[in-house]
Design an enzyme around this catalytic site. Sequence first.
Site, PDB file in Angstrom:
ATOM      1  N   GLU A 226       0.831  -1.202   0.000  1.00  0.00           N
ATOM      2  CA  GLU A 226       0.000   0.000   0.000  1.00  0.00           C
ATOM      3  C   GLU A 226       0.870   1.259   0.000  1.00  0.00           C
ATOM      4  OE1 GLU A 226      -2.998  -0.199   3.041  1.00  0.00           O
ATOM      5  OE2 GLU A 226      -3.424   1.946   2.977  1.00  0.00           O
ATOM      6  N   LYS A 275     -12.012   5.086   1.013  1.00  0.00           N
ATOM      7  CA  LYS A 275     -12.214   5.718   2.320  1.00  0.00           C
ATOM      8  C   LYS A 275     -13.269   6.811   2.185  1.00  0.00           C
ATOM      9  CE  LYS A 275      -7.655   4.637   4.138  1.00  0.00           C
ATOM     10  NZ  LYS A 275      -6.453   5.081   4.848  1.00  0.00           N
ATOM     11  N   GLU A 329     -10.573  -3.072   6.250  1.00  0.00           N
ATOM     12  CA  GLU A 329      -9.790  -2.883   7.473  1.00  0.00           C
ATOM     13  C   GLU A 329     -10.613  -2.052   8.465  1.00  0.00           C
ATOM     14  OE1 GLU A 329      -6.257  -0.751   6.169  1.00  0.00           O
ATOM     15  OE2 GLU A 329      -7.426   1.046   5.732  1.00  0.00           O
TER      16      GLU A 329
HETATM   17  C1  MUC Z   1      -3.747   4.074   6.469  1.00  0.00           C
HETATM   18  O1  MUC Z   1      -2.850   4.723   5.960  1.00  0.00           O
HETATM   19  O2  MUC Z   1      -4.167   3.134   5.824  1.00  0.00           O
HETATM   20  C2  MUC Z   1      -5.557   2.364   8.283  1.00  0.00           C
HETATM   21  C3  MUC Z   1      -5.283   1.311   9.073  1.00  0.00           C
HETATM   22  C4  MUC Z   1      -4.226   1.672   9.901  1.00  0.00           C
HETATM   23  O3  MUC Z   1      -3.681   0.992  10.763  1.00  0.00           O
HETATM   24  O4  MUC Z   1      -3.843   2.926   9.616  1.00  0.00           O
HETATM   25  C5  MUC Z   1      -4.747   3.463   8.709  1.00  0.00           C
HETATM   26  C6  MUC Z   1      -4.294   4.498   7.789  1.00  0.00           C
HETATM   27 MG    MG Z   2      -2.829   3.448   4.140  1.00  0.00          MG
END
Ligand code: MUC
Ligand code: MG
Length: 375
Positions: A226, A275, A329
């Site tokens: 990611e 998101k 998530e």
């Molecule tokens: C992100 O950057 O994805 C999402 C899950 C996590 O632990 O941090 C976030 C932010």
């Molecule tokens: Mg992220």
Amino acid sequence: IEVSQVLIESVETIIVDLPTIRPHKLAMHTMQHQTLVVIRLRCSDGIEGLGESTTIGGLAYGNESPESIKQNIDSHLAPLLIGQDAANINAAMLRLDKAAKGNTFAKSGLESALLDAQGKRLGLPVSELLGGRVRDGLEVAWTLASGDTAKDIAEAQHMLEIRRHRIFKLKIGAGEVDRDLKHVIAIKQALGDTASVRVDVNQAWDESVALRACRILGDNGIDLIEQPISRINRSGQVRLNQRSPAPIMADESIESVEDAFSLAADGAASIFALKIAKNGGPRAVLRTAQIAEAAGIALYGGTMLEGSIGTLASAHAFVTLKQLTWHTELFGPLLLTEEIVTEAPVYRDFQLHVPRTPGLGLALDEERLAFFRRK
Ligand code: MUC
Ligand code: MG
């Protein structure tokens, strides 16, 4: 026929500081607590809609902070909504978009509150207002971010045992690259095929580092990478997307629905993190999902580590999607030691269960809210 209009009467923004179960280490910030911005939108029929506009680490993650979100809603966005038709969400959001650029976090909380109110009014869950759910539950990943390899392995094994998570995302990028790679590979080797292990670099690498690191991660069984490099370096993202053996997911690169379109057009990622906060709400995030679907880009239901309100606002949108290949998530409430709603979202058998009660399916616990709101 006489149509009696329901009007938006007031919009209240409340900053809430809640402790986390442990420090949560990201490349740009270590969270010791989380700050939510809770929105209460009151309507002339007595119905109250709840929304949440939450970010990570003040201004460390994005362009809006809890304090700026509150100020911008109070001074600029709420006055545009008051007196407007509470049932016409298209018109309300169009009014905000005309008058205010960006501010997708603030708009997301407001859109969520309008949807919650309308769902309560019609007796429908928000998912049904969004066209109807095609699933009831969402598989949820857990982030291992204690900063300690042995602790992270023990935490993952515990999550597997209690059947809460079998997908793990490791936050890396803050430290030295080779140390980070060792940390990730040690965790993958300890968990083996029982778990999917992924990394989030939160833009910390440059292209030269990322080219080598993505190869090593892919060759060692890491399923997804990611946001390895800066959102600003578009051509670098395109090259990485072509060369990395593990798929690249865009997260910070998406700050709007339009960003999603241009990333898709450029071929800069093969997975999008959805998101609500980055797009401007549960309806806005579905526009990004539709761009991805049309472009053949896979989907992942992301989080800004919102509390229960923002988490369920996201979940109601995600359950309407045809395919969520990389799952979600949506574990925000599980990172917090305290709740401000009467009934916490239910996590069972690796899934978040999405309520079928009207609106988002949540009610505020007034006492807890009074206790944890910023004075
Ligand atoms: C992100 O950057 O994805 C999402 C899950 C996590 O632990 O941090 C976030 C932010
Ligand atoms: Mg992220």
